[in-house]
Design an enzyme around this catalytic site. Sequence first.
Site, PDB file in Angstrom:
ATOM      1  N   CYS B 120       1.012  -1.144   0.008  1.00  0.00           N
ATOM      2  CA  CYS B 120       0.084   0.070  -0.026  1.00  0.00           C
ATOM      3  C   CYS B 120       0.801   1.266   0.039  1.00  0.00           C
ATOM      4  CB  CYS B 120      -0.916   0.076   1.181  1.00  0.00           C
ATOM      5  SG  CYS B 120      -2.017   1.558   1.389  1.00  0.00           S
ATOM      6  N   SER B 124      -0.861   2.196   4.509  1.00  0.00           N
ATOM      7  CA  SER B 124      -0.385   0.756   4.981  1.00  0.00           C
ATOM      8  C   SER B 124      -1.534   0.011   4.916  1.00  0.00           C
ATOM      9  CB  SER B 124       0.464   0.763   6.350  1.00  0.00           C
ATOM     10  OG  SER B 124       1.421   1.626   6.134  1.00  0.00           O
TER      11      SER B 124
END
Lengths: 101, 216
Positions: B120, B124
């Site tokens: 990502c 995250s």
Amino acid sequence: MQRQHDMGGMPSGPVDPDSPPTAPWAKLITATVGALREKKLMTVDEMRRALEDLPSEQYDRDYFERWAEALTDLLEEKGLATHDEIAGRMDEIRRRLEGGT
Amino acid sequence: MAEEERGHVEAHHHDHEVAPENRDVEETGHYELMATAIRELLVEKGVVTPEQIREQLEFMDSRGPALGAEIVARAWTDEAFKERLLEDGTAAVDELGIPMAGLELVVVENTPDTHNMIVCTLCSCYPRTILGLPPDWYKSKSYRSRAVIEPRAVLEEFGTSIPENTTVRVHDSNADMRYLVLPMRPEGTGGWDAERLAGIVTRDCMVGVALPDASG
């Protein structure tokens, strides 16, 4: 303009595959965000925006430290708790721990 | 933003990076106090109850790679389930009682032609309801920055080599959509049952930075 969170493709150092366990306080922050979301007092996108809007010296901190900073900003924005209240309570807890009372 | 444009953007935000190893212990204490202060204030104000916080903590502790391994082992041993899993990941894991909490799950299958890994870049995002909290490296600037531009170099840092003629496909997660890698079932596991198979499916295999090892 490319903002600080948009780091895909930027140069960076090697990845450290080590992964220490998550600290209890970090879990507590995550649980608090989860409970606020569950109660519809906050959305995932509001949290994301608060993270992305952090000043760079806060954004560059450890992941959960970043979350803690973003959460305090959102709490103030929503009128749920101010930065001053949180700082005051932190002092109070520190005194409590030091004084053993 | 297109990859070729990125090189022209000044990396000014790296200037302020605080290296974790340079922070003193006091600062961790600071955040411990902050987390406790926030909880106390929100409970006192009646915004959340201690029970609601506890439920969140318990749910968090109940999530972990074993759930993902169960999904993968089921897919390896049940072709119809695997088809449903690849078609609609959210619905398929729901069959196993694993909630996605309003998020979409996309399961990507490794084949001899394609190796998948997930990242990502923007924050995250991670399939937390399946794998638990993400490891530190998944949240690191190094992984987020480099996985999309030099995935093979990143994989080497995990000790993972993917053959040159296999395509490495990197999936960038977002707040609403999470990925899970379905690794290839290793050779020599023909007679294994689902439980034994699940034993070789690690978190890193399901993020796509490692391969299941049946030799142990």
